[in-house]
Design a protein around this motif. Structure first.
Motif, mmCIF file in Angstrom:
data_model
loop_
_atom_site.group_PDB
_atom_site.id
_atom_site.type_symbol
_atom_site.label_atom_id
_atom_site.label_comp_id
_atom_site.label_asym_id
_atom_site.label_seq_id
_atom_site.Cartn_x
_atom_site.Cartn_y
_atom_site.Cartn_z
ATOM 1 N N VAL A 18 -3.132 -35.494 -27.967
ATOM 2 C CA VAL A 18 -1.810 -35.063 -28.390
ATOM 3 C C VAL A 18 -0.921 -36.177 -28.921
ATOM 4 C CG1 VAL A 18 -1.858 -33.133 -26.768
ATOM 5 C CG2 VAL A 18 -0.740 -35.271 -26.109
ATOM 6 N N ALA A 19 -1.328 -37.436 -28.758
ATOM 7 C CA ALA A 19 -0.508 -38.505 -29.330
ATOM 8 C C ALA A 19 -0.476 -38.411 -30.854
ATOM 9 C CB ALA A 19 -1.021 -39.876 -28.886
ATOM 10 N N GLY A 20 -1.458 -37.730 -31.439
ATOM 11 C CA GLY A 20 -1.448 -37.527 -32.889
ATOM 12 C C GLY A 20 -1.885 -36.097 -33.199
ATOM 13 N N LEU A 21 -0.944 -35.173 -33.092
ATOM 14 C CA LEU A 21 -1.287 -33.752 -33.134
ATOM 15 C C LEU A 21 -1.938 -33.328 -34.447
ATOM 16 C CD1 LEU A 21 1.712 -31.904 -31.479
ATOM 17 C CD2 LEU A 21 -0.656 -31.886 -30.727
ATOM 18 N N HIS A 22 -1.646 -34.031 -35.535
ATOM 19 C CA HIS A 22 -2.237 -33.651 -36.819
ATOM 20 C C HIS A 22 -3.764 -33.680 -36.766
ATOM 21 C CE1 HIS A 22 -1.945 -37.926 -36.602
ATOM 22 N NE2 HIS A 22 -2.814 -38.035 -37.582
ATOM 23 N N ARG A 23 -4.306 -34.612 -35.961
ATOM 24 C CA ARG A 23 -5.759 -34.652 -35.810
ATOM 25 C C ARG A 23 -6.268 -33.346 -35.214
ATOM 26 N NH1 ARG A 23 -6.676 -39.755 -32.133
ATOM 27 N NH2 ARG A 23 -4.858 -38.840 -31.094
ATOM 28 N N LEU A 24 -5.534 -32.825 -34.227
ATOM 29 C CA LEU A 24 -5.928 -31.554 -33.632
ATOM 30 C C LEU A 24 -5.802 -30.419 -34.642
ATOM 31 C CD1 LEU A 24 -6.654 -29.834 -31.126
ATOM 32 C CD2 LEU A 24 -4.216 -29.684 -30.653
ATOM 33 N N PHE A 25 -4.683 -30.391 -35.366
ATOM 34 C CA PHE A 25 -4.486 -29.293 -36.314
ATOM 35 C C PHE A 25 -5.560 -29.302 -37.403
ATOM 36 C CE2 PHE A 25 0.047 -29.428 -34.764
ATOM 37 C CZ PHE A 25 -0.073 -28.242 -34.064
ATOM 38 N N ALA A 57 17.999 -38.082 -33.077
ATOM 39 C CA ALA A 57 18.561 -38.727 -31.887
ATOM 40 C C ALA A 57 18.121 -40.185 -31.775
ATOM 41 C CB ALA A 57 18.137 -37.963 -30.644
ATOM 42 N N HIS A 58 18.988 -40.996 -31.152
ATOM 43 C CA HIS A 58 18.642 -42.401 -30.900
ATOM 44 C C HIS A 58 17.768 -42.537 -29.657
ATOM 45 C CE1 HIS A 58 22.179 -42.719 -33.526
ATOM 46 N NE2 HIS A 58 21.603 -43.824 -33.953
ATOM 47 N N VAL A 59 17.921 -41.617 -28.748
ATOM 48 C CA VAL A 59 17.105 -41.583 -27.534
ATOM 49 C C VAL A 59 16.780 -40.124 -27.264
ATOM 50 C CG1 VAL A 59 16.914 -42.251 -25.112
ATOM 51 C CG2 VAL A 59 18.503 -43.472 -26.610
ATOM 52 N N VAL A 60 15.567 -39.874 -26.747
ATOM 53 C CA VAL A 60 15.191 -38.498 -26.416
ATOM 54 C C VAL A 60 14.877 -38.418 -24.922
ATOM 55 C CG1 VAL A 60 13.575 -36.611 -26.865
ATOM 56 C CG2 VAL A 60 14.219 -38.175 -28.725
ATOM 57 N N GLU A 63 3.012 -29.012 -16.016
ATOM 58 C CA GLU A 63 2.147 -30.159 -16.328
ATOM 59 C C GLU A 63 2.853 -31.233 -17.126
ATOM 60 O OE1 GLU A 63 2.987 -28.420 -18.735
ATOM 61 O OE2 GLU A 63 1.199 -27.618 -19.701
ATOM 62 N N GLY A 64 4.083 -31.012 -17.493
ATOM 63 C CA GLY A 64 4.863 -32.066 -18.149
ATOM 64 C C GLY A 64 4.301 -32.577 -19.454
ATOM 65 N N ALA A 65 3.491 -31.777 -20.133
ATOM 66 C CA ALA A 65 2.820 -32.249 -21.347
ATOM 67 C C ALA A 65 3.777 -32.526 -22.486
ATOM 68 C CB ALA A 65 1.776 -31.217 -21.785
ATOM 69 N N LEU A 66 4.957 -31.903 -22.422
ATOM 70 C CA LEU A 66 5.888 -32.038 -23.538
ATOM 71 C C LEU A 66 6.258 -33.503 -23.805
ATOM 72 C CD1 LEU A 66 7.566 -30.489 -25.624
ATOM 73 C CD2 LEU A 66 9.397 -30.321 -23.946
ATOM 74 N N ALA A 67 6.315 -34.310 -22.748
ATOM 75 C CA ALA A 67 6.701 -35.714 -22.932
ATOM 76 C C ALA A 67 5.719 -36.440 -23.838
ATOM 77 C CB ALA A 67 6.796 -36.410 -21.573
ATOM 78 N N SER A 68 4.427 -36.218 -23.622
ATOM 79 C CA SER A 68 3.434 -36.875 -24.458
ATOM 80 C C SER A 68 3.493 -36.381 -25.896
ATOM 81 C CB SER A 68 2.022 -36.613 -23.908
ATOM 82 O OG SER A 68 1.864 -37.230 -22.655
ATOM 83 N N VAL A 69 3.650 -35.077 -26.041
ATOM 84 C CA VAL A 69 3.666 -34.516 -27.390
ATOM 85 C C VAL A 69 4.872 -35.042 -28.160
ATOM 86 C CG1 VAL A 69 3.935 -32.368 -28.696
ATOM 87 C CG2 VAL A 69 2.316 -32.483 -26.789
ATOM 88 N N VAL A 70 6.050 -35.022 -27.556
ATOM 89 C CA VAL A 70 7.237 -35.557 -28.224
ATOM 90 C C VAL A 70 7.056 -37.054 -28.477
ATOM 91 C CG1 VAL A 70 9.707 -36.022 -27.944
ATOM 92 C CG2 VAL A 70 8.780 -33.779 -27.346
ATOM 93 N N VAL A 89 11.430 -42.416 -25.546
ATOM 94 C CA VAL A 89 11.458 -41.155 -24.805
ATOM 95 C C VAL A 89 11.584 -41.442 -23.311
ATOM 96 C CG1 VAL A 89 10.099 -39.125 -24.146
ATOM 97 C CG2 VAL A 89 10.109 -39.915 -26.529
ATOM 98 N N ILE A 90 12.559 -40.790 -22.672
ATOM 99 C CA ILE A 90 12.696 -40.866 -21.221
ATOM 100 C C ILE A 90 12.252 -39.522 -20.661
ATOM 101 C CG2 ILE A 90 14.283 -41.212 -19.305
ATOM 102 C CD1 ILE A 90 16.131 -42.607 -21.425
#
Lengths: 223, 223, 223, 223, 223, 223, 223, 223
Positions: free
Chosen positions: G130-137, H146-149, H156-163, H171-172
């Motif tokens: 997921v660090a590079g979602l375009h690869r998944l897409f 945003a300057h900070v997210v 599972e908290g996956a959103l942090a990695s995806v963002v 990202v915090i």
């Protein structure tokens, strides 16, 4: 089981040797006991002793206690009830009870009240956590006067290490369960204190102001 | 980073105040340091001090140390190296180091050797675990002579509680990582000791004979 | 799976958008990859980019890397290999990398070297743990000059809280796995840092100097 | 699901082979069941059996039970309800139920009442924890008379090891969730007992007096 | 510490009362002891006893043992060394040692060999895990003949519950550390066995075939 | 934030693609949402869809839901509310929901009701835990008819492995938090199921009948 | 125990019913078994079957296997050895094996090779984290063609949730032990996957590509 | 202890240097403090400052606060009370607060309200979890401004990695305790976020929107 119950009180009579063996008087740990059980044990002890200390005592327990010992005193924050004051040796010795924050005060009071009832002088130094070190430095001379220092801290418990690096007295660290989620009921402060980088720091159970006081009283009783 | 390294040694000179602040001398904790780093720090300390103590020192570290301090002594079981002996106050005070089993002896030796180097008398009482209480009772008079008792135990760590209920001296409990699977690297003994039902027991880190000795030296230094 | 492997390298070419998306270049995380895999990926990246960074690189990986990129440099303590230096914006910004002890230096070097390769100025301030606060105070003016502070500490990790209470810059805390038994592989320092009583402290994974550097570079890139 | 529910009761009729297979009668574990469910199952069992045992029964469950079995008896501390008494072989065999403290009595009563209902003689020996070993020694001759010993202890659970080193009978250890913070809901006593240094100690689930009784009944049924 | 060492051997002489107290002979637990220490203790024991058992003995330990007791026998899989055979009462009693898989055999052998050396008949029933219940049913008549059943299982440890629901004999469950990642060194099987839904199952430490045997010998010694 | 809230409802309209993407309709997970929030989201969904499912719905949530959708139905044990029934493909496929005990029924009902609402036939087979395997064998022919089997079990969760070794259908295991102390909120059953020795078993979150149903519906939708 | 060993091989002959019961052939799990034991079991199986699969097979095990089955093939990355190929129904069904990173490939290969040997078509889609979602897409259309998707991921395991929200096929998540310190041997990814916010995701043991393949084969065998 | 209490308020006056040292104003953390204590501290602060912020404030605390500061405002969802607004530098900087689900909103509001009170612009982007990535992509342009997210997510908290893989800003990540059983009070999301595969993500304590805001304010204050 009425006979059993009496046996139990008989036993209580038999353990009058605790003071002789360990240098500390017998104490009633109230958690998991009914008010009636506490009162019964207290009554048996008071037949032989003039001093009584009950830790983790709810107000309900205190009311039951007062029925058998009207002179009993209750320390609400410390959740501690007592009759009289123990005749300790070395009343000249001083214990500093230091907290990181205001939220740690209830546990600190358990330590302070217990130590006072067991015959020590206590200096309370509250809310001097590491987020504002100048507060700690302002009180450092007082802390350095103590023969033993009890440090009570929740969250990351860093105060124990910092104090440990600044004083000659032995430091007893009490982790508290105060804090946000990953405090995990005091585990964070407990592990932090056990891993203290400063020498001369040892640790008691989470939220156990009572055990810290016992340790401090034993230490400060050394001749 | 050669400049950095020198800074570090400069710092080492600057911390000569540790003894003044904490009543204990500076010590080199060798884990995670290269033999060269240990030797460099030792050299800097020995320019100013006549006493040196290195904990968690492998034989390899000791060899590097001997290159800069030929008089250094190595205590193999205790994984401790030292130059000289610290001039402690109150050399009359006695520390008992008690172990549950033979397997706990390495950690106990770390405690005992450290305490001796820091100027205390030490009485070693090994292999008196609770599976055979008569062994403990046979040595109890000796243990009761001590001003501080260090209890070193792995497995379930019950010895700390038992000793805590039998002596007037404060007890410092050292959990060890000795044991079968659910010991979980010393966690079982650690939790056991933290939950000791006996008052006057406090705990240091798993396998940390060194910290136990520091605490014991501080306690027994009380005037 | 030879076709698959080529696909994988094809992908590597396709992720040239990482820098555009995240403001950080693509990096090879070497753990769990064979030296051959690392070299293959490196070769593909270097066809399109002049900068390459490989984290957690063993010397063996570095040798494989040098076969495809003879100009590669290896930072042993930091376990980091690199080709060239990234063209970062805001090279004026300064990152302080602070450690509690000498044993934390390897992780600190991973952070420092990574930050330097990613275009930041770095000031290394090592061995200023809380057991001797005067060491920290001596270096505080330097730390206060930094735009971001990375604090690397094992054991109880208290340094993060103490620094957090003394500086205006945001603090990134890196717990290390240095310490005695109940450190539990860095868990003690991790929980300690997460529970920091000081505001403005956030935490990265245990021993992850690399992630701390990425965070610090992103923070210090703010316009 | 009314048909399903009847099926469930049909099943209950079908498991009359449990006693034949395992030597123990069927028992209703009430946690997570509504009072109505417990009463329904009880009714079905009592059509075929003259004995019924319900563990973890609240008073509310007991009331529902009494509606279908007016002769049911309730043991409040033990949270156990029963109809009749099981016809066990070897009623001559004796089980000692030993607790460390008064706070462990509820769990001990669950064990003792269950064992009695399952046809064993029980000797209750309460509050003989290791903080005052003389109390244990005073009762040791009684404990040594038992064919099986159940040790119920919270906090550090050291009593199991100590008893294990003093008696010939097999010891079943029951950790309780009594204690301060780092007890972690009984985990401390559980790990302690699993790591017992004394041979011939085995462990059941935290607070599970019922399972200890089942094990003790099976053991003491050996011919 | 040469004097200490002799004391230790003196102690070994003094614990000849273990058999009298606990009904089990003294045993040397070799983990954490040097081969020399084991041999020294063995020599002291053999001066007074004709039987010797050493658990967790490596081949290296065995070699040292053979130097002082040439008649010593080594059971490789069981990591157990012994001299002679213990004169147990009730040699008619039978213990079934049951494993879920072939991978659990080493721990099972520790249990089986120990039980045999301590004077019991043993029936080994290996590789009858719940993934193929017919294998278990094929051996069930044999298992039902035993007075005590030891169930050795890793992974999810379900075999203990299944056997517990099928036999009249008490079941001693031994979790093993065999399995994939989330086995967590035997924790999965340990928790599974502690939570067994079948009555009459108790648990010993992870991988501790030795303790299971001690418990089984004590149980099967009941008159 | 009134605009925000509307945005949120707008979004709800936008996720009508969930069914197209994942083959499952959008569902409201009610934990942590106020009854008003749930009702608002439901209203937005029902403007576009004729089917609605709300999981973990309290009765209070259901009342709020009924205000916007009077035809909503509430399944109390399953804590599930719904409007209509989803038009699933392959309504011929059968899911067996199997529980170890009566105490696991609430979670099983969440799975069963959800699967029925999502268009599957469900056969409930409750209280067939491994303590009495004959109960399981009596129902085995029915279980073998199912295309997917959901096994719901607390305590040691052994039923998942046993069923996994007896059926051709894939098994989805749901650990429940039912049990004594060392169940640790379902952890025991969770680890047990993850370590299942039988192939073809996979696991969902503790107490998550809902996720088990989603997985089962997806599996049984395969063409 | 030579007789025992033969018994064990006799048993192996007896479990030819596994395929009939579970729809999957018998497999040798090699961890904890000696090469000789594996070879012995293999020989017994091959007398009756033409297909053999050995999981977690080291090269040493493979050599022993080849001595009894010269046609055996070894898949090094997958640590899997095999003889022949299983005659599976529904060979038209496709399984996608997706990994987050290159470091997860060894576990993914265990899944992919096992699934192929058990008669499924497999599409490997590696390094699409997921660090590079375009690869998944870019690979999503391929993934959507599969009847079952296996997602293999270490670190935070987020890929399972993301894929779960994008495909109609059921997702089997395999956490791997790849990652920095607080991965705790795969625990982070395991918990992450169990808590997936996407419906239709279930989880197997850490690093257990083999179990994921068994589940996928069972699912894709549904008629 | 009335004198002590005044000391404490005196201290509050003394810490007016916090802003000077750390760039953040003093804040009252209300957990574990009585309403009276909070009001007393607030009164002391407001004598010197025009801004006051109280985190984790219950409505009861707010009422006590309003008695000493009638102009105090209460943000119910955010459990935050305040007087005035802090005069921050760089009010042009923007913080995006992003949540995975509606259930995470309370924690997100604590972050958002705190950041606004500390002088930042905030953009709330709620309910864009990875189960439906198109929702996230629809709001991505806003997030990228945003300057900070700050990413707030439970389960599972996956959103942090995806963002983290999609934006240039640091990202915090804030794990929340929202979720089913194996969330273990937020541990799942916490570990997931610490192990994020995306660079430039750091983590604060579970449910600690307040700490996330402090970090974000410090980061966005960089010149």
């Amino acid at each position: 089981m009425p006979e059993k119950y009496i046996d139990e009180l008989n036993y209580a009579m038999l353990d009058s040797s605790r003071e002789e063996r360990t240098g500390l008087p017998e104490v009633i740990y109230c958690s998991g006991k009914t008010p009636e059980q506490v009162a019964g044990i207290a009554e048996a002890i008071l037949k032989k002793e003039s001093f009584l200390l009950a830790s983790r005592a709810s107000r309900e327990v205190y009311e039951a206690l007062r029925a058998v010992a009207p002179e009993a005193v209750y320390y609400e924050q410390a959740r501690t009830a007592a009759v009289g004051r123990w005749k300790a040796p070395r009343q000249d010795r001083l214990i500093a009870v230091v907290t990181a924050g205001t939220s740690d005060v209830a546990i600190a009071e358990e330590a302070a009240v217990t130590a006072e009832l067991l015959g020590r002088r206590v200096n309370r130094i509250y809310d001097v956590g590491v987020a504002g070190l100048h507060r700690l430095f302002a009180r450092l001379p007082e802390i350095r006067e103590a023969h033993v220092v009890i440090v009570v801290a929740g969250m990351e418990g860093a105060l124990a290490s910092v104090v440990g690096g600044l004083v000659k007295a032995p430091v007893i660290a009490v982790p508290t369960s105060i804090g946000y989620g990953a405090n995990f009921g005091g585990l964070a402060a407990l592990l932090s204190m056990l891993n203290s980088c400063a020498g001369g720091v040892s640790v008691v159970n989470i939220d156990s102001g009572f055990n810290a006081a016992c340790m401090a009283v034993k230490i400060s009783g050394i001749e």
